[in-house]
Design a protein around this motif. Sequence first.
Motif: not given
Lengths: 144, 117
Positions: A11-21, B18-24, B78-80
């Motif tokens: 559902p999301f682009p794989p190389d997206e940069t996500l914010p740090e929590p 479905v967004l993915g799977f729980v890995v941890d 990637r994508g996690s």
Amino acid sequence: MSPRLRRSTRPFPPDETLPEPVRPAGLVLDARLHLLDRQTLDVDDVPVATVDDLEIGPPGSSLLAGTDSVFVTALLSGPVLATRIFGGRPPASRLHRIDWRHVTDVGTTVRLGVHGDSLDVLWVERWVRDHVIGRIPGGRHDPG
Amino acid sequence: MILGDLLDAPVVDSSGRVLGFVVDVRLVLDGPVDGLLAAPRVHGLLVSPRTGTSFLGYERTGLDAPALLARFLRWRHRGSFLVHWTDVEVASADGVRLADGYRRWSPAIPGVAHQRP
């Protein structure tokens, strides 16, 4: 093969940069990375068991909601070899609990503040020692 | 509940996608003190499009050795992303459903420099 999403259904682009929590106040541990499969040592540095699983939330609960705070209550250890190979997990009744309050340190190993002899997880070892090894001539004292 | 039941469970959003799977499961030791350590609180779930090999954690740490393996495993995962526990509507062995308006965060462990390939 372990479950995965096909590239076309991601559902999301794989190389997206996500914010740090925001960094939480306490020590951060990832359960699988830092706890599972770690060796536990008792207060005398004697190996006790490995951490096969963790008990989270109230014992017996099967449904958790994000609105409630959920805590790890115990480390679990048991006969998981067959289920690791063939899948599934042993029934909860076969897993032995080590209460989290006994844990004194988490590092390369998980250290406990109690003697291993006082824990249920070692009952098989104690039973074999008393009923099998102890009946072999010379089995009740140190060699030499 | 046993944590192993949550691992590898599918994660869906409120519409059922479905967004993915729980890995941890990310824990923070900031719960009530019982014994010497604070009780670990479930802080969030790490979600990945694939489950195998994530236990090595290359996508969450700054580890870069052995270089070839690190680059490959980081690329593989990637994508996690991390989703906070407060954004979880319900979690069971059958799967995890996220609440409306959930947010995705970087899966990097705080305090550890995350190196992208």
